[in-house]
Design a protein around this motif. Sequence first.
Motif, PDB file in Angstrom:
ATOM      1  N   UNK A 391      43.012  38.311  34.009  1.00 52.33           N
ATOM      2  CA  UNK A 391      42.757  38.955  35.299  1.00 52.33           C
ATOM      3  C   UNK A 391      41.274  38.975  35.622  1.00 52.33           C
ATOM      4  N   UNK A 392      40.484  39.266  34.598  1.00 49.62           N
ATOM      5  CA  UNK A 392      39.038  39.283  34.826  1.00 49.62           C
ATOM      6  C   UNK A 392      38.531  37.884  35.155  1.00 49.62           C
ATOM      7  N   UNK A 393      39.074  36.876  34.450  1.00 46.70           N
ATOM      8  CA  UNK A 393      38.626  35.505  34.667  1.00 46.70           C
ATOM      9  C   UNK A 393      38.937  35.035  36.088  1.00 46.70           C
ATOM     10  N   UNK A 394      40.040  35.525  36.648  1.00 45.29           N
ATOM     11  CA  UNK A 394      40.357  35.085  38.012  1.00 45.29           C
ATOM     12  C   UNK A 394      39.818  36.047  39.054  1.00 45.29           C
ATOM     13  N   UNK A 395      38.950  36.968  38.627  1.00 41.28           N
ATOM     14  CA  UNK A 395      38.203  37.738  39.615  1.00 41.28           C
ATOM     15  C   UNK A 395      38.548  39.206  39.765  1.00 41.28           C
TER      16      UNK A 395
ATOM     17  N   UNK B  57      31.717  34.331  33.075  1.00 44.07           N
ATOM     18  CA  UNK B  57      32.491  35.153  32.148  1.00 44.07           C
ATOM     19  C   UNK B  57      31.586  35.710  31.061  1.00 44.07           C
ATOM     20  N   UNK B  81      32.338  39.716  39.475  1.00 46.25           N
ATOM     21  CA  UNK B  81      33.791  39.566  39.622  1.00 46.25           C
ATOM     22  C   UNK B  81      34.096  38.763  40.883  1.00 46.25           C
ATOM     23  N   UNK B  84      33.397  35.092  40.282  1.00 51.37           N
ATOM     24  CA  UNK B  84      34.491  34.445  39.543  1.00 51.37           C
ATOM     25  C   UNK B  84      35.707  34.236  40.443  1.00 51.37           C
ATOM     26  N   UNK B  85      35.877  35.157  41.391  1.00 49.62           N
ATOM     27  CA  UNK B  85      37.058  35.116  42.237  1.00 49.62           C
ATOM     28  C   UNK B  85      36.935  34.035  43.317  1.00 49.62           C
ATOM     29  N   UNK B 113      43.910  39.695  44.143  1.00 52.12           N
ATOM     30  CA  UNK B 113      42.585  40.211  43.791  1.00 52.12           C
ATOM     31  C   UNK B 113      41.570  39.917  44.892  1.00 52.12           C
TER      32      UNK B 113
END
Lengths: 492, 229
Positions: A391-395, B57, B81, B84-85, B113
């Motif tokens: 979840x963190x990796x995809x933002x 990351x 974040x 990364x998104x 997200x």
Amino acid sequence: MSFLDILYLALRNLRQAKLRAVLTTMGVIVGVAVIVTMVSFGLGLQQNMLARFKALDLFNEMSVFGKSLSTLASGLDRGRQDADSGGDRRGPRLRPDKAPTRILDDAAIAEIAKIPGVAYVEPSIGFPVFVRANGHVQTQYVGGATVPNASSRFKDFVGGQMISSPDADEAVVNERFTREFGFARPEDAVGKTIEFLTPLDEQKGQARESKNEEVPSGFFGLPLDDQESAEAKAGNLAAHSFRIAGVLNTELKEGAGQGGMRGLFPGAGIYVPLKTARQWIIDHRGPMSQVALALARESGALSSSGLEGYDSAVVRVTNPVVLTEVRKRLTELGFGSFSIVDQLDQIRTVFLIIDSVLGLLGGISLLVASFGIANTMIMSILERTREIGIMKAIGAEDREIKLIFFVEAAVLGLTGGVIGTLFAWGIDGIANRAAYRFILKPQGASFIDFFSIPPYLWLGAILFALVVSIVAALYPATRAARIDPVKALRHD
Amino acid sequence: MSFILEARDVSKVYQMGSTTVAALDHVSVTVNAGEFAAIQGTSGSGKSTLLNVLGGLDHPTAGEILFDSKPLAPLSKKAMARYRRNSVGMIFQGFNLIPTMSAEENVSLALAFAGVRGSQRRKRAQELLDRVGLADRLTHRPTELSGGEQQRVAIARALANRPRVLLADEPTGNLDSTRAHELLTLLRAMVATDALTIIMVTHDHELAQTFADRIILMKDGAVVKKDEG
């Protein structure tokens, strides 16, 4: 990410470990059920007790106190409470909140009656006397009653009726009196004569003295000649006769007040008109009282022909809500007052302690449940480390990860809280029915609700469960948010 | 000429007990927009660490990463974040799909997200999966998909929020050579049609040479050879 998405993710996570979620929720259910059951029992106890007080008119009546004779005599502003024996009051010794600075005389009574919210005011007055009736002689306590009388004390007659006029030589007795004086049936006493006995010489001297020196003729509208004529002399004793107009029902339905006491008014076996009672006290002063009166007149606290007022009076308000307001006004007028509400505050404090202890016991079980929640959350994090990393990796933001865990815990807490409350409600209902069936009914008592679950209790319990759950999730959620995605993705 | 991604003198040092290990040792790399670059090296050469640092990351111990000529270093956790998104997408050797979610849900999660709502999210997820050739696999869970299919779901997810750069960490590591070729052909096509920039970490020289525009060779945490293509 919207809150709905977070809720969806949280519910999805809980669904994935159904058994664990159910077991954790069980902990919360037990905790909340214990809290609600225990506190509702405490509240029910309190409610039943207060309801009884209310039924006895204890919430809408209070006692008012004027300056007593002994205070006037010693010239002090405040009398010593323990020496305050101006009148021969019986019944509970009620203490005023403030030392009165005014004499409670008829003018004062009239003034009090005019205070907004006062339904009626009745002076408390009484004296002990030897009574002869139906061939028996006994000491009895005689009370003065305003005629006509608006209070609930003179509503319930076994036979006869209330004294017909303020000047009538009539009395009302209670049922117990009729038993003690050997009447076969209470109704038999109606119309019979009772005599208040005094020593002959004292009676003579006192009467003469009061007639010639102290009391102006026709004082208090009581023609003294009538009184004289009503007194039958026999041997060394003089007697004042009264006709029994009615017999009061002594038994109170609620079972309290053994002495026939209702409200704050001291109970008596015999009631005569107020003026007659007051005149009797003035005419048959004890030596102490005579000295006190003389001293008060000497010091100027009373005028040379002045008399002391009533010790106290019972004030009834139209609505318990205005009681405090009326009391404030009474203090401004210079009177002291007593209300059971003062005691009620103490009773409330005691119940607050009881409820707190009961609540605390429940609170402990909820605390245990909160450890369960924390444990479940931590387990869940360990299992889902990789997922959190993804979840963190995809933002996903830290805040969002945290929120997912908080919502999970909140769902557990809320579900547990609601079901726990329902459980408590069920337990209360079953316990109450069992108590009625096996304890109350065999004794012939009517159904009483032992428990009370007011909205604030169940709403509070659910809210408490919710808060406890969220607090329990504080550490796990923070830990989840802090997971290093690089490590988490390597994790398997 | 501006680079889409640039690593300037980047070092990453791990503390392992009393000894320090330098995973990256003063690495400088630049990647042009619309380029398919391969970082090749043996295991332990630091290529994955470089990719994680580029993808936001991981944080370098020294040096800086620039995306579109802007340094990442001053960004808050929240901004990272968001980076990364929206700016980069990542795929991994182990696919890293959420096993309990269907292909569509996995892609939707990335969209969620980013705040994409309801029907629009559904539509976009289906579009993305259609593009990687999985239009008929929407409701399948990762365990019901082959390795190649799982990696395509991962690509669809990585591209969900239209990033300009795709970072691929050994994307074909768990695939047989036929599937690997298919997958890289797909990625190659994306570079051509969507002006996507791809940085792929691999140990397979043959694959790198076949599909990448350029190979950056790493050894022991340092770049040993930049094959300017």
